[in-house]
Design a protein around this motif. Structure first.
Motif: not given
Length: 410
Positions: A69-76, A165-169
């Motif tokens: 698994t890969r951690v996502i940049q989950a905090r907005l 995914a682009d937006l989280l990145e």
């Protein structure tokens, strides 16, 4: 077995408490991942090694299983017109209810989220203007109904050229553990991912894997160790302490798992010599046994009924198969349905009283007091966790996510 279930449910969490001084918690990783210490627990004996010694310490011919698994940049972060800052923490995909699909959405999607500073967000939507390349995009968040402490959030944006995914990145923040008591830094984008991470979806890293380097992986291969990968997307619930007096009242978080058919076949071939990298891999592998027993009892079971419930392992009727028979049931199911991977979820709790079916050794970090992860370790080492943790504290081991590691071979 019912007596065992009752005994396990009535475990008092205060028995799994210990004093963890703040200066023992690693706030940052070592410059070289495999320079970390390694506590070897084998035949009830404790010795101190370095992680780079791992290829010489594993049982010959072992199959080593990693969580990719890969951690996502989950905090907005959003700001209301009043200036109030609202944080939305993406926990679990709702529409579509699939990680791979939701990251590819190009107009809108729905997530289950935690919301920080909720009292300042009474009504209306939140908007944030982003710039990706030369394009200006408006990301909008609308709050729908609540689900316990979480909320259903609908995200939408006005440029279909970009995926979620682009937006989280572009706009998301990597959610490092709260016990580090610091903000996410640029370096965490690399150091809080394993070198073999592939499948986006976690909000916390499978931290036992953070010690591996490309050189260690090559050394394992040269020594003849086979590797397999599973996917378990780690949820924020992994940091949730047990607040009830006994673990019976603690609800385990649900985690998404995915395992390829070929991996299950290789597990079947290597039963008795399987090493799990991290507690997330342990939960995935042990869940496979109970999925197999469910399929053996009812071959026509619906896919959504394959999810492993919290107390399923402690019911006598779910423990009658051999591990080989359970894995064969899954392989037969996948062949019947012409699927090349098993995708489901697990809520499994592994605590003293649990009998391990698949896993024969664990590589893991040192865990928080009063946590379900500490219960899992205690179950594996037959209650000898205190001796291990006292040794680690007295010999300057570094604790928690960025800390040192252990190899458990009881």
């Amino acid at each position: 077995m019912k007596r065992m279930a009752s005994k396990t449910k009535h475990i008092r969490i205060e028995e799994y408490d210990y004093s963890l001084p703040d200066d023992k918690i690693a706030k940052f990783p070592l410059a070289q991942r495999d320079d970390s210490k390694l506590l070897l627990y084998k035949d009830k004996q404790i010795t101190e090694k370095q992680f780079k010694n791992l290829p010489d310490l594993l049982p010959p011919g072992a199959l080593v299983v990693f969580n990719n698994t890969r951690v996502i940049q989950a905090r907005l972060l959003f700001r209301k017109e009043t200036g109030a800052r609202i944080e939305i923490f993406c926990l679990e995909p709702l529409i579509p209810h699939d990680y791979a699909l939701i990251f590819q959405e190009t107009q809108y999607c729905n997530w289950l989220c935690l919301v920080g500073n909720l009292k300042k967000w009474k009504e209306g939507s939140l908007k944030r203007v982003l710039q990706i390349n030369e394009d200006v995009i408006t990301l909008e968040a609308e709050k729908e109904e609540s689900v316990g402490d979480s909320h259903k959030i609908r995200f939408s944006w006005n440029n279909p050229s970009y995926t979620f995914a682009d937006l989280l990145e572009a706009a998301g923040i990597l959610p490092i553990p709260p016990y580090l008591h610091r903000d996410t830094e640029e370096s965490d984008l690399e150091t809080y991912q394993t070198v073999y991470s592939k499948i986006k979806g976690s909000v916390a890293a499978p931290t036992a894997g953070l010690h591996f380097t490309p050189e260690i992986l090559i050394a394992l291969e040269k020594k003849g160790f086979k590797r397999e990968e599973v996917t378990l997307h780690v949820g924020a619930g992994t940091f949730k302490p047990v607040k009830s007096d006994t673990i019976e009242a603690h609800e385990m978080h649900t985690e998404f798992i995915s395992v390829n058919r070929d991996t299950i076949q290789n597990l079947r071939n290597k039963l008795g010599n399987i090493i799990a990298v991290g507690t997330t891999s342990v939960r995935t592998l042990e869940s496979l046994y109970y999925i197999g027993t469910a399929l053996a009892a009812n071959p026509d079971i619906r896919e959504e009924q394959l999810a492993v419930k919290q107390w399923m392992p402690y019911e006598e009727e779910n423990n009658k198969l051999s591990p080989a028979e359970a894995l064969d049931s899954i392989l037969n199911y996948l062949d019947r349905t012409k699927m090349d991977k098993l995708i489901t979820s697990t809520q499994i709790i592994i605590a003293p009283g649990y009998t391990f079916k698949i896993v024969n050794g664990i590589i893991t970090n040192f865990h928080q007091p009063r946590s379900t992860l500490l219960l899992l370790i205690s179950a594996f080492v037959k209650g000898n966790w205190k001796e291990m943790y006292e040794y680690a504290l007295n010999h300057n081991f570094r604790f928690l996510s960025y800390g040192d590691s252990s190899l458990l071979l009881p």
